[in-house]
Design a protein around this motif. Structure first.
Motif, PDB file in Angstrom:
ATOM      1  N   ALA A   1     -14.899  19.921 -54.282  1.00  0.00           N
ATOM      2  CA  ALA A   1     -13.541  19.759 -54.792  1.00  0.00           C
ATOM      3  C   ALA A   1     -13.034  18.377 -54.422  1.00  0.00           C
ATOM      4  O   ALA A   1     -13.221  17.909 -53.311  1.00  0.00           O
ATOM      5  N   ASP A   2     -12.420  17.724 -55.354  1.00  0.00           N
ATOM      6  CA  ASP A   2     -11.839  16.402 -55.127  1.00  0.00           C
ATOM      7  C   ASP A   2     -12.877  15.359 -54.736  1.00  0.00           C
ATOM      8  O   ASP A   2     -12.538  14.341 -54.168  1.00  0.00           O
ATOM      9  N   ARG A   3     -14.123  15.594 -55.026  1.00  0.00           N
ATOM     10  CA  ARG A   3     -15.157  14.610 -54.711  1.00  0.00           C
ATOM     11  C   ARG A   3     -15.764  14.008 -55.960  1.00  0.00           C
ATOM     12  O   ARG A   3     -16.729  13.276 -55.894  1.00  0.00           O
ATOM     13  N   GLY A   4     -15.246  14.362 -57.131  1.00  0.00           N
ATOM     14  CA  GLY A   4     -15.744  13.795 -58.359  1.00  0.00           C
ATOM     15  C   GLY A   4     -17.116  14.292 -58.768  1.00  0.00           C
ATOM     16  O   GLY A   4     -17.813  13.637 -59.526  1.00  0.00           O
ATOM     17  N   LEU A   5     -17.524  15.456 -58.287  1.00  0.00           N
ATOM     18  CA  LEU A   5     -18.836  15.967 -58.655  1.00  0.00           C
ATOM     19  C   LEU A   5     -18.899  16.352 -60.128  1.00  0.00           C
ATOM     20  O   LEU A   5     -19.981  16.402 -60.704  1.00  0.00           O
ATOM     21  N   GLY A   6     -17.765  16.613 -60.725  1.00  0.00           N
ATOM     22  CA  GLY A   6     -17.738  16.940 -62.147  1.00  0.00           C
ATOM     23  C   GLY A   6     -18.332  15.834 -62.992  1.00  0.00           C
ATOM     24  O   GLY A   6     -18.943  16.079 -64.035  1.00  0.00           O
ATOM     25  N   ASP A   7     -18.207  14.588 -62.550  1.00  0.00           N
ATOM     26  CA  ASP A   7     -18.789  13.461 -63.277  1.00  0.00           C
ATOM     27  C   ASP A   7     -20.310  13.460 -63.195  1.00  0.00           C
ATOM     28  O   ASP A   7     -20.982  12.876 -64.038  1.00  0.00           O
ATOM     29  N   LEU A   8     -20.856  14.120 -62.175  1.00  0.00           N
ATOM     30  CA  LEU A   8     -22.307  14.150 -62.003  1.00  0.00           C
ATOM     31  C   LEU A   8     -22.972  15.271 -62.797  1.00  0.00           C
ATOM     32  O   LEU A   8     -24.170  15.208 -63.066  1.00  0.00           O
ATOM     33  N   LEU A   9     -22.218  16.294 -63.171  1.00  0.00           N
ATOM     34  CA  LEU A   9     -22.808  17.446 -63.857  1.00  0.00           C
ATOM     35  C   LEU A   9     -23.562  17.062 -65.129  1.00  0.00           C
ATOM     36  O   LEU A   9     -24.662  17.559 -65.355  1.00  0.00           O
ATOM     37  N   PRO A  10     -23.034  16.187 -65.978  1.00  0.00           N
ATOM     38  CA  PRO A  10     -23.776  15.831 -67.196  1.00  0.00           C
ATOM     39  C   PRO A  10     -25.100  15.116 -66.915  1.00  0.00           C
ATOM     40  O   PRO A  10     -25.954  15.034 -67.786  1.00  0.00           O
ATOM     41  N   LYS A  11     -25.294  14.614 -65.720  1.00  0.00           N
ATOM     42  CA  LYS A  11     -26.531  13.901 -65.378  1.00  0.00           C
ATOM     43  C   LYS A  11     -27.661  14.845 -64.972  1.00  0.00           C
ATOM     44  O   LYS A  11     -28.800  14.419 -64.830  1.00  0.00           O
ATOM     45  N   ILE A  12     -27.356  16.115 -64.777  1.00  0.00           N
ATOM     46  CA  ILE A  12     -28.387  17.092 -64.410  1.00  0.00           C
ATOM     47  C   ILE A  12     -29.184  17.425 -65.658  1.00  0.00           C
ATOM     48  O   ILE A  12     -28.628  17.886 -66.650  1.00  0.00           O
ATOM     49  N   THR A  13     -30.485  17.188 -65.621  1.00  0.00           N
ATOM     50  CA  THR A  13     -31.319  17.421 -66.792  1.00  0.00           C
ATOM     51  C   THR A  13     -32.303  18.573 -66.596  1.00  0.00           C
ATOM     52  O   THR A  13     -32.926  19.011 -67.545  1.00  0.00           O
ATOM     53  N   ALA A  14     -32.452  19.040 -65.380  1.00  0.00           N
ATOM     54  CA  ALA A  14     -33.384  20.144 -65.099  1.00  0.00           C
ATOM     55  C   ALA A  14     -32.793  21.457 -65.599  1.00  0.00           C
ATOM     56  O   ALA A  14     -31.581  21.647 -65.587  1.00  0.00           O
ATOM     57  N   PRO A  15     -33.659  22.391 -66.042  1.00  0.00           N
ATOM     58  CA  PRO A  15     -33.158  23.722 -66.402  1.00  0.00           C
ATOM     59  C   PRO A  15     -32.451  24.323 -65.187  1.00  0.00           C
ATOM     60  O   PRO A  15     -32.988  24.295 -64.075  1.00  0.00           O
ATOM     61  N   THR A  16     -31.254  24.822 -65.392  1.00  0.00           N
ATOM     62  CA  THR A  16     -30.427  25.262 -64.271  1.00  0.00           C
ATOM     63  C   THR A  16     -29.789  26.611 -64.558  1.00  0.00           C
ATOM     64  O   THR A  16     -29.226  26.816 -65.628  1.00  0.00           O
ATOM     65  N   LEU A  17     -29.884  27.514 -63.609  1.00  0.00           N
ATOM     66  CA  LEU A  17     -29.171  28.785 -63.681  1.00  0.00           C
ATOM     67  C   LEU A  17     -27.987  28.681 -62.735  1.00  0.00           C
ATOM     68  O   LEU A  17     -28.152  28.453 -61.539  1.00  0.00           O
ATOM     69  N   VAL A  18     -26.808  28.835 -63.281  1.00  0.00           N
ATOM     70  CA  VAL A  18     -25.583  28.789 -62.494  1.00  0.00           C
ATOM     71  C   VAL A  18     -25.071  30.214 -62.376  1.00  0.00           C
ATOM     72  O   VAL A  18     -24.912  30.911 -63.371  1.00  0.00           O
ATOM     73  N   ILE A  19     -24.835  30.654 -61.149  1.00  0.00           N
ATOM     74  CA  ILE A  19     -24.327  32.011 -60.924  1.00  0.00           C
ATOM     75  C   ILE A  19     -22.882  31.904 -60.471  1.00  0.00           C
ATOM     76  O   ILE A  19     -22.584  31.340 -59.428  1.00  0.00           O
ATOM     77  N   GLY A  20     -21.997  32.433 -61.296  1.00  0.00           N
ATOM     78  CA  GLY A  20     -20.575  32.447 -60.963  1.00  0.00           C
ATOM     79  C   GLY A  20     -20.204  33.771 -60.317  1.00  0.00           C
ATOM     80  O   GLY A  20     -20.806  34.811 -60.603  1.00  0.00           O
ATOM     81  N   ASN A  21     -19.232  33.724 -59.448  1.00  0.00           N
ATOM     82  CA  ASN A  21     -18.786  34.914 -58.732  1.00  0.00           C
ATOM     83  C   ASN A  21     -17.277  35.033 -58.928  1.00  0.00           C
ATOM     84  O   ASN A  21     -16.518  34.264 -58.342  1.00  0.00           O
ATOM     85  N   PRO A  22     -16.821  35.979 -59.745  1.00  0.00           N
ATOM     86  CA  PRO A  22     -15.397  36.051 -60.081  1.00  0.00           C
ATOM     87  C   PRO A  22     -14.463  36.300 -58.894  1.00  0.00           C
ATOM     88  O   PRO A  22     -13.287  36.000 -58.976  1.00  0.00           O
ATOM     89  N   ARG A  23     -14.982  36.806 -57.788  1.00  0.00           N
ATOM     90  CA  ARG A  23     -14.126  37.020 -56.618  1.00  0.00           C
ATOM     91  C   ARG A  23     -14.266  35.909 -55.589  1.00  0.00           C
ATOM     92  O   ARG A  23     -13.821  36.033 -54.461  1.00  0.00           O
TER      93      ARG A  23
END
Length: 71
Positions: A13-35
């Motif tokens: 959070a607040d570290r600008g990692l969102g700008d790095l997400l488009p640079k990830i090119t490997a197949p990735t499984l993201v697991i979200g946890n609603p709680r």
């Protein structure tokens, strides 16, 4: 230097990692946890091209739902 997030602050959070997400090119499984109140599912869904799944869990899914996580 690696800094640990403070209490109530999500990792990245607040570290600008969102700008790095488009640079990830490997197949990735993201697991979200609603709680998970530290990393909202909206952040988990933000990875372009990543496969997305949800587990009904909080932030420590490995302890809260281990059987579902590792299947």
């Amino acid at each position: 230097m690696i800094r640990q997030p403070g209490a109530g602050q999500a990792a990245g959070a607040d570290r600008g990692l969102g700008d790095l997400l488009p640079k990830i090119t490997a197949p990735t499984l993201v697991i979200g946890n609603p709680r998970d109140y530290l990393v909202p599912v909206e952040r988990a869904r933000a990875l372009p091209g990543g496969e997305y799944a949800e587990l009904d869990s909080g932030h420590v899914v490995v302890h809260e739902r281990p059987a579902e996580l590792w299947r």
